[in-house]
Design a protein around this motif. Structure first.
Motif: not given
Length: 533
Positions: A45-49, A57-63, A73-76
């Motif tokens: 659900v993330c885009t990383c550099t 669009n995540a349902r929870s904080i990813p581990r 950054l978490f948004t929407s």
């Protein structure tokens, strides 16, 4: 020959052993290399550099966020709760943006471990409060953005106001959405004084397995005691505080017949107890410290005191008195004075009025004059009568009555900021609170009462209460509202047929004793609760 052959074979095997050893070592190294943990991949659900991660669009904080990220950054996103240790394993994180989500709740230790965090944004969520000390341990924090939330500025947020006052971090202006009196107020401009977060309550502490009428407390020989009149067993039972068990325990008793009042009075260092009984006469006992028991020293004249209902003790000009309200048709409400050896009849106030209660108080006729002793007699046959002490003749003289207050069972007084008030108990109709106006008592407040025989004001620390008992419903506890200058409903207690409420203070603990004519005598502890804690 044989030894030479063996030596040649051993030499031939040495190269093979070396090769086998090298192969084993290489295998071990390969296996060890294979066991090294792989770096976490970027969550789906993330885009990383290399340094940044953007999660949508995540349902929870990813581990599995890469541990080297500096900005996150978490948004929407759809999750609305963030739990403890949600960002554990991100020691290098400096910027954390949780914006434009629907976050409703964040745990106290959500940000634990983020010691490098310098910028935190929770902007544009649905937060109404934040747990106390949520920023604790974030020592590098320099910027906090909490805008766009619906903060309810109640006691749970008092800590944030205090934190804003001493933090070195820059915090954008935020506003209250509630309660109504604080709506649109800038939280940054509030102070801790704007929050009244200390509340009290009476919590059940102990049950005493007997019925009772009057309850009094007294100090004697540097200890505190409680004495309770038990009408059915005919006893005055004395209680003391058990410092080990933290409960009240039996200390001693005086055995009599149909006891209605056990009134202690300490003159100099001697303890006396006036025991009023419906049958068998009333008596005075003293505590014999050598024999360690109570000894009867005096009978109260039975021709005057036939049906005692209440006793008050008081001191005027270094002289000790007590007065007995007599409720019989042929009795006399009578004042007794201590003469150094015993109590003798000093004054009979009036006869045949069937008095049910007597209250001693001091009031002033004008703001410029000193307060003088007064007595208020309550009676089933007339309105409450007020007597004033006449210093010249050393007697109480009849002054006036309290108009429009028939059928008053008892009157008890209290003071607030120098003003004198009284609580008037009525079994049927409205009980009242009245204020002394200089020449008469004036109506302040009415309390609906049905089956009430006690309306007791009492002060515990800085809290002024009034407790209205009932034979037919719950006991109502009222708390004095200083701004309204009246009592407001505070708590309900379940006491069967209450007859008295008494404040007892021992070792900085405050208790409320509630007598019961039909059930167990109850003890409540006065508890102070800090809602901001």
């Amino acid at each position: 020959m044989e030894s030479e052959r063996s030596q040649r074979m051993g030499n031939a095997c040495n190269p093979l052993k070396r090769i086998a050893y090298c192969l084993c070592l290489l295998s071990a190294l390969l296996l060890t290399e294979g066991k090294k943990p792989a770096k976490p991949k970027c969550p789906a659900v993330c885009t990383c550099t290399k340094d940044n991660a953007l999660c949508e669009n995540a349902r929870s904080i990813p581990r599995t966020v890469p541990p080297d990220v500096i900005s996150l950054l978490f948004t929407s996103n759809s999750f609305d709760v963030i739990s403890d240790d949600a960002f554990i394993g991100l020691p290098h994180l400096e910027y954390l943006f949780i914006e434009n989500n629907n976050i409703k709740s964040i745990s106290r230790h959500t940000f634990r471990g983020l010691k490098s965090l310098i910028h935190l944004s929770l902007a544009n969520n649905n937060l109404q409060t934040l747990p106390k000390d949520i920023f604790k341990g974030l020592d590098s924090l320099t910027n906090v953005d909490l805008r766009g939330n619906s903060f309810n500025c109640d006691c749970k947020l008092k800590w944030l106001v205090e934190w804003l006052g001493h933090t070195n971090a820059t915090v954008e202006d935020i506003y209250c959405e509630g309660p109504p009196e604080y709506k649109k107020r800038k939280i940054n401009s509030l102070s801790s004084k704007d929050f009244d977060c200390i509340i009290t309550e009476f919590a059940k502490s102990q049950d005493l397995p007997f019925q009772s009428l009057s309850i009094d407390t007294f100090s004697y020989m540097n200890d505190e005691y409680v004495v309770i009149a038990q009408p059915f067993t005919g006893k005055c039972i004395f209680l003391e505080w058990d410092h080990v068990e933290k409960t009240f325990r039996n200390y001693d008793n005086i055995t009599g017949t149909s006891t209605v009042v056990c009134k202690p009075i300490v003159i100099e260092t001697q303890l006396y107890v006036i025991v009023a009984q419906l049958f068998g006469g009333s008596h005075i006992y003293k505590r014999d410290s050598f024999a360690n028991k109570f000894i009867k020293i005096q009978d109260i004249e039975i021709l005057k005191i036939r049906k005692p209902n209440d006793i008050e003790t008081f001191k005027i000009e270094n002289n000790w008195y007590f007065v007995v309200a007599d409720s019989s048709k042929a009795g006399f409400t009578t004042i007794y004075k201590w003469n150094g050896n015993g109590f003798y009849s000093h004054q009979s106030l009036h006869a045949w009025y069937r008095d049910t209660d007597v209250e001693y108080l001091e009031i002033a006729r004008t703001p410029q004059t000193l307060r003088t002793p007064h007595l208020i007699l309550s009676s089933s046959s007339q309105r409450p009568v007020i007597y004033q002490w006449n210093k010249a003749i050393q007697l109480f003289t009849n002054q006036t009555d309290i108009p429009n207050m028939e059928d008053v069972y008892a009157v008890k007084h209290f003071s607030v900021k120098g003003d004198v008030y009284i609580c008037l108990t009525r079994f049927i109709g409205d009980s009242k609170v009245m204020k002394w106006g200089g020449s008469s008592f004036q109506d302040i407040q009415r309390m609906p009462s049905r089956g009430s025989m006690v309306f007791q004001p009492l002060q515990i620390n800085n809290y002024q209460y009034a407790i209205l008992g009932s034979d037919y419903s719950f006991t109502q506890v009222y708390n004095w509202d200083a701004e309204k200058a009246k009592f407001v409903k505070f708590q309900e207690l379940n006491v069967q047929a209450p007859r008295s409420f008494t404040h007892v203070s021992i070792n900085k603990r405050n208790f409320l004793f509630a007598s019961s004519f039909k059930g167990n005598t109850q003890i409540y502890k006065h508890v102070i609760v800090d809602l901001s804690a």
